[in-house]
Design a protein around this motif. Structure first.
Motif, PDB file in Angstrom:
ATOM      1  N   PRO A   1      39.475 106.164  -7.054  1.00 18.90           N
ATOM      2  CA  PRO A   1      38.138 106.472  -7.578  1.00 18.90           C
ATOM      3  C   PRO A   1      37.687 107.845  -7.091  1.00 18.90           C
ATOM      4  O   PRO A   1      38.050 108.289  -6.001  1.00 18.90           O
ATOM      5  CB  PRO A   1      37.264 105.355  -6.982  1.00 18.90           C
ATOM      6  CG  PRO A   1      38.222 104.231  -6.693  1.00 18.90           C
ATOM      7  CD  PRO A   1      39.513 104.903  -6.304  1.00 18.90           C
ATOM      8  N   ALA A   2      36.876 108.490  -7.888  1.00 15.58           N
ATOM      9  CA  ALA A   2      36.485 109.869  -7.586  1.00 15.58           C
ATOM     10  C   ALA A   2      35.768 109.987  -6.245  1.00 15.58           C
ATOM     11  O   ALA A   2      35.870 111.014  -5.567  1.00 15.58           O
ATOM     12  CB  ALA A   2      35.596 110.406  -8.708  1.00 15.58           C
ATOM     13  N   ASN A   3      35.060 108.950  -5.854  1.00 15.66           N
ATOM     14  CA  ASN A   3      34.272 109.041  -4.619  1.00 15.66           C
ATOM     15  C   ASN A   3      34.960 108.394  -3.427  1.00 15.66           C
ATOM     16  O   ASN A   3      34.314 108.058  -2.431  1.00 15.66           O
ATOM     17  CB  ASN A   3      32.888 108.408  -4.827  1.00 15.66           C
ATOM     18  CG  ASN A   3      32.987 106.993  -5.392  1.00 15.66           C
ATOM     19  OD1 ASN A   3      34.076 106.542  -5.762  1.00 15.66           O
ATOM     20  ND2 ASN A   3      31.859 106.305  -5.473  1.00 15.66           N
ATOM     21  N   VAL A   4      36.283 108.212  -3.499  1.00 16.77           N
ATOM     22  CA  VAL A   4      37.059 107.699  -2.364  1.00 16.77           C
ATOM     23  C   VAL A   4      37.995 108.802  -1.882  1.00 16.77           C
ATOM     24  O   VAL A   4      38.884 109.228  -2.617  1.00 16.77           O
ATOM     25  CB  VAL A   4      37.872 106.447  -2.746  1.00 16.77           C
ATOM     26  CG1 VAL A   4      38.781 106.022  -1.594  1.00 16.77           C
ATOM     27  CG2 VAL A   4      36.952 105.302  -3.130  1.00 16.77           C
ATOM     28  N   PRO A   5      37.820 109.294  -0.657  1.00 14.23           N
ATOM     29  CA  PRO A   5      38.670 110.396  -0.177  1.00 14.23           C
ATOM     30  C   PRO A   5      40.094 109.920   0.109  1.00 14.23           C
ATOM     31  O   PRO A   5      40.339 108.746   0.369  1.00 14.23           O
ATOM     32  CB  PRO A   5      37.970 110.840   1.114  1.00 14.23           C
ATOM     33  CG  PRO A   5      37.189 109.644   1.557  1.00 14.23           C
ATOM     34  CD  PRO A   5      36.786 108.917   0.316  1.00 14.23           C
ATOM     35  N   GLU A   6      41.021 110.851   0.050  1.00 12.69           N
ATOM     36  CA  GLU A   6      42.414 110.542   0.350  1.00 12.69           C
ATOM     37  C   GLU A   6      42.549 110.109   1.811  1.00 12.69           C
ATOM     38  O   GLU A   6      41.910 110.657   2.699  1.00 12.69           O
ATOM     39  CB  GLU A   6      43.282 111.776   0.094  1.00 12.69           C
ATOM     40  CG  GLU A   6      44.769 111.531   0.295  1.00 12.69           C
ATOM     41  CD  GLU A   6      45.607 112.759  -0.035  1.00 12.69           C
ATOM     42  OE1 GLU A   6      46.839 112.702   0.158  1.00 12.69           O
ATOM     43  OE2 GLU A   6      45.025 113.770  -0.476  1.00 12.69           O
ATOM     44  N   GLY A   7      43.393 109.083   2.038  1.00 15.36           N
ATOM     45  CA  GLY A   7      43.641 108.602   3.394  1.00 15.36           C
ATOM     46  C   GLY A   7      42.534 107.731   3.957  1.00 15.36           C
ATOM     47  O   GLY A   7      42.492 107.488   5.168  1.00 15.36           O
ATOM     48  N   ALA A   8      41.646 107.232   3.090  1.00 14.07           N
ATOM     49  CA  ALA A   8      40.514 106.438   3.568  1.00 14.07           C
ATOM     50  C   ALA A   8      40.902 104.971   3.750  1.00 14.07           C
ATOM     51  O   ALA A   8      41.589 104.387   2.911  1.00 14.07           O
ATOM     52  CB  ALA A   8      39.347 106.540   2.584  1.00 14.07           C
ATOM     53  N   ASP A   9      40.458 104.368   4.868  1.00 20.03           N
ATOM     54  CA  ASP A   9      40.559 102.919   5.054  1.00 20.03           C
ATOM     55  C   ASP A   9      39.446 102.262   4.248  1.00 20.03           C
ATOM     56  O   ASP A   9      38.298 102.726   4.254  1.00 20.03           O
ATOM     57  CB  ASP A   9      40.426 102.555   6.531  1.00 20.03           C
ATOM     58  CG  ASP A   9      41.658 102.959   7.326  1.00 20.03           C
ATOM     59  OD1 ASP A   9      42.652 102.238   7.253  1.00 20.03           O
ATOM     60  OD2 ASP A   9      41.611 104.000   8.014  1.00 20.03           O
ATOM     61  N   ILE A  10      39.804 101.165   3.591  1.00 22.47           N
ATOM     62  CA  ILE A  10      38.889 100.526   2.647  1.00 22.47           C
ATOM     63  C   ILE A  10      38.561  99.114   3.116  1.00 22.47           C
ATOM     64  O   ILE A  10      39.391  98.431   3.721  1.00 22.47           O
ATOM     65  CB  ILE A  10      39.525 100.464   1.237  1.00 22.47           C
ATOM     66  CG1 ILE A  10      39.870 101.874   0.733  1.00 22.47           C
ATOM     67  CG2 ILE A  10      38.623  99.747   0.253  1.00 22.47           C
ATOM     68  CD1 ILE A  10      38.675 102.799   0.611  1.00 22.47           C
ATOM     69  N   GLN A  11      37.350  98.681   2.814  1.00 17.38           N
ATOM     70  CA  GLN A  11      36.986  97.278   3.006  1.00 17.38           C
ATOM     71  C   GLN A  11      36.458  96.733   1.682  1.00 17.38           C
ATOM     72  O   GLN A  11      35.573  97.320   1.062  1.00 17.38           O
ATOM     73  CB  GLN A  11      35.920  97.122   4.094  1.00 17.38           C
ATOM     74  CG  GLN A  11      35.675  95.678   4.475  1.00 17.38           C
ATOM     75  CD  GLN A  11      34.768  95.548   5.682  1.00 17.38           C
ATOM     76  OE1 GLN A  11      33.548  95.636   5.573  1.00 17.38           O
ATOM     77  NE2 GLN A  11      35.353  95.366   6.852  1.00 17.38           N
TER      78      GLN A  11
END
Length: 620
Positions: free
Chosen positions: A365-375
């Protein structure tokens, strides 16, 4: 007479049940060796039986009234009642026989001959120093309590008494999160600690946050169960709940299991964690979604390192409509699907996911940065099972099979080879129950099955499992040795495995059985020749000078560490008739190789094998 003979033949004598050790011991009891006198009657009607934990005080006296040993403090003992589990604990023969005759609260005097206490041959309990084991003695026993016991540890160091049954079948285990009311007392009733007010005590199972024996006991409990857990000293490890300040021989924990959250470490390394926030309906895992199910979920996605910033919520961003997707088709991030596949309808779960199982390998998604941990907070609303072919006509079955195969082809083109293979293999499994009714249906069925075999072979080729790729090609070629696609795919697998002669044979056979396949076969042969030359060149380089020395000299094996392999110009990737892709080389023919004495004396098979070893060593 014949009937009698048959009856005689059918009769098989029953094997006699072998007596237990306790039964063998009890045979030693003879009339007059054990006498009982009731000093105080007990209450109720039931008496202890095997599997019951018995709690009692004892005092042993000589026939003259001299106290030999006692558990009572007023008689020189520690004041701690004795605990045993009938049928499990090692006990004196007289007590083993006498206590099961007592009622709760009863006090009785047992007069025992030596062979019924420590004077018994092969007595399982060693007599205390100076004990008059050859004398007839009086054993005064007060049966304080008895109840059915759950033996948690084999050495009887952890025993559980259920006060109130719990709900459901599941018990906590590592790394579940547990909430419980807990208090602890000594066996004499002295309160050690109490956590029964305010909020229940919270701990993570498997993190040594409660004593080891207590955790073992809680691991046998269900939600809302209430129990007393008896823990002996060897299981009383220090913990935040109860830092030990005294040496307790035994502690009795009263526990009410309020709630626990199912926590699953999906990868085993602590990176992908699923926490069940709300229970679903049904039995796990039977009522969880299968492969190829149509799932409906609501979810909220958050970026962990940005104060759990919500980047998508189906209830807000999807007009309140749930997300629908088919499992096993790579339509959602891998970590998301892995966790949903272990959910029950109605369940809500909180999933913490590392980037490589979230959006680093999936459209971000456009508003998720690369390398981000997600919940993700996920609610499984429900799911539909995959279509059942039972009762369908042949055309409907083949249409559904084609749809699944096309899905597999899409996954293959996206590089999701494991998922693609699973699709093809699913259809092949279902084909075991399909029976064509005539020759036309038989031909359609056989052609489709061959395509699926070759698709699976293509997946294994991409995954580097070359022998399995060849195995699936052989499923086609065993029935039809002239199958061009099978020859081509097996030849490619042979070439990747370094079996150049077998590969050459398959490519040449393609030209022989079908002239229209000559361009593909010729391109493959050119690629094969290039690989052979590359292997031979590396072998020459590796063994340079090995045969140039005079007898007795040591030849040095040299290798240029800075050697740069020539890059191959790969031909365009074209789609095969089965919907998968194969990489064919369309290079011009390389110069003819030098055929000196070295290549004549070292067979191609050896050179190819040697080349593979060199390549592996270079990678390492």
């Amino acid at each position: 007479m014949a009937v009698d003979e048959d009856t005689e033949r059918e009769y098989v004598p029953q094997k006699e049940k072998q007596p237990t050790e306790e039964e063998k011991r009890k045979k030693k009891i003879v009339l007059g060796s054990l006498m009982k006198a009731i000093m105080r009657p007990g209450g109720g009607e039931s008496t202890p039986s095997d599997g019951d934990q018995i709690i009692y005080h004892y005092t042993i006296r000589t026939l003259d009234g001299v106290v030999v040993e006692s558990s009572r403090s007023e008689c020189g003992g520690k004041g701690t009642p004795t605990r045993h589990v009938l049928g499990k604990s090692k006990m004196l023969l007289g007590l083993l026989e006498g206590i099961p005759t007592m009622l709760k609260g009863e006090v009785a005097m047992f007069k025992m001959k030596p062979q019924l206490h420590y004077g018994e041959d092969d007595c399982p309990i060693s007599a205390p120093n100076g004990f008059p084991k050859e004398d007839e003695l009086h054993f005064e026993i007060e049966l304080i309590d008895f109840f059915k016991a759950k033996v948690v540890s084999d050495d009887l160091g952890v025993i559980k008494k259920v006060i109130r049954e719990g709900q459901g079948w599941e018990s906590p285990r590592e790394p579940y999160e547990v909430k419980a009311w807990i208090s602890a007392k000594t066996v004499t009733g002295k309160l050690i600690m109490s956590h029964t007010e305010g909020e229940p005590y919270f701990f993570t199972f498997g993190k040594s946050e409660v004593p080891k024996g207590l955790e073992m006991g809680i691991g046998t409990m269900a939600r809302e169960e209430k129990a007393v857990i008896f823990v002996t000293s060897q299981y009383l490890t220090q913990s935040p709940l109860m830092p030990l300040t005294e040496d307790y021989e035994e502690v009795q924990f009263e526990v009410e299991l309020v709630h626990f959250i199912q926590v699953r470490d999906m990868l085993g390394d602590g990176r992908l964690i699923k926490r069940r926030i709300r229970d679903g309906t049904g039995d796990f895992p039977m009522d969880c979604p299968l492969h190829d199910s149509l799932l409906r979920v609501h979810y909220k996605g958050m970026v962990l390192k940005e104060e759990k910033r919500v980047f998508y919520d189906t209830r807000v961003d999807n007009n309140g409509q749930p997300l629908e997707f088919c499992s096993g088709e790579g339509l959602v991030p891998e970590g998301f699907e892995m966790c949903v596949r272990l959910m029950l309808p109605g369940e809500v779960a909180l999933v913490t996911c590392p980037p490589d199982y979230a959006y680093d390998k999936f459209p971000r998604p456009a508003n998720v940065p690369e390398g981000a941990d997600i919940q993700w907070e996920i609610e499984l609303l429900g799911f539909e099972m995959p279509k059942d072919w039972t009762g369908l006509d042949f055309k409907s079955i083949m249409d559904d099979a084609e749809n699944i195969r096309n899905t597999g082809n899409r996954l293959f083109k996206e590089g999701k080879y494991e998922l693609a293979k699973a699709k093809y293999e699913k259809v092949l499994r279902e084909f075991n129950h399909v029976n064509p009714q005539d020759d036309e249906e038989g031909k359609i069925f056989a052609d489709t099955r061959n395509l699926l075999y070759l698709n699976v072979a293509a997946c294994y080729l991409k995954l580097g499992e070359l022998r399995k790729s060849i195995e699936f090609c052989n499923k086609v070629l065993d029935a039809n040795p002239a199958h061009v696609k099978g020859l081509y795919r097996r030849g490619m697998a042979y070439m990747a495995a370094g079996d150049f002669e077998e590969a050459k044979s398959d490519f040449n056979m393609m030209i022989k059985v079908d002239k229209s396949s000559e361009p593909d076969a010729t391109a493959a042969l050119l690629k094969l020749k290039q690989k052979e030359q590359e292997v031979e060149r590396k072998a020459r380089k590796q063994f340079k000078g090995l045969f140039d020395k005079k007898p007795g000299e040591i030849a040095e094996v040299e290798q240029d560490k800075d050697e740069k392999t020539s890059e191959r110009k790969e031909g365009e990737v074209k789609e095969d008739s089965d919907g998968t892709t194969s990489e064919d080389s369309h290079e011009s023919a390389p110069d003819a190789p030098q055929t000196g004495w070295f290549s004549r004396f070292w067979p191609t098979r050896f050179l190819s094998s040697l080349g593979q070893q060199i390549q592996r060593c270079t990678i390492l």
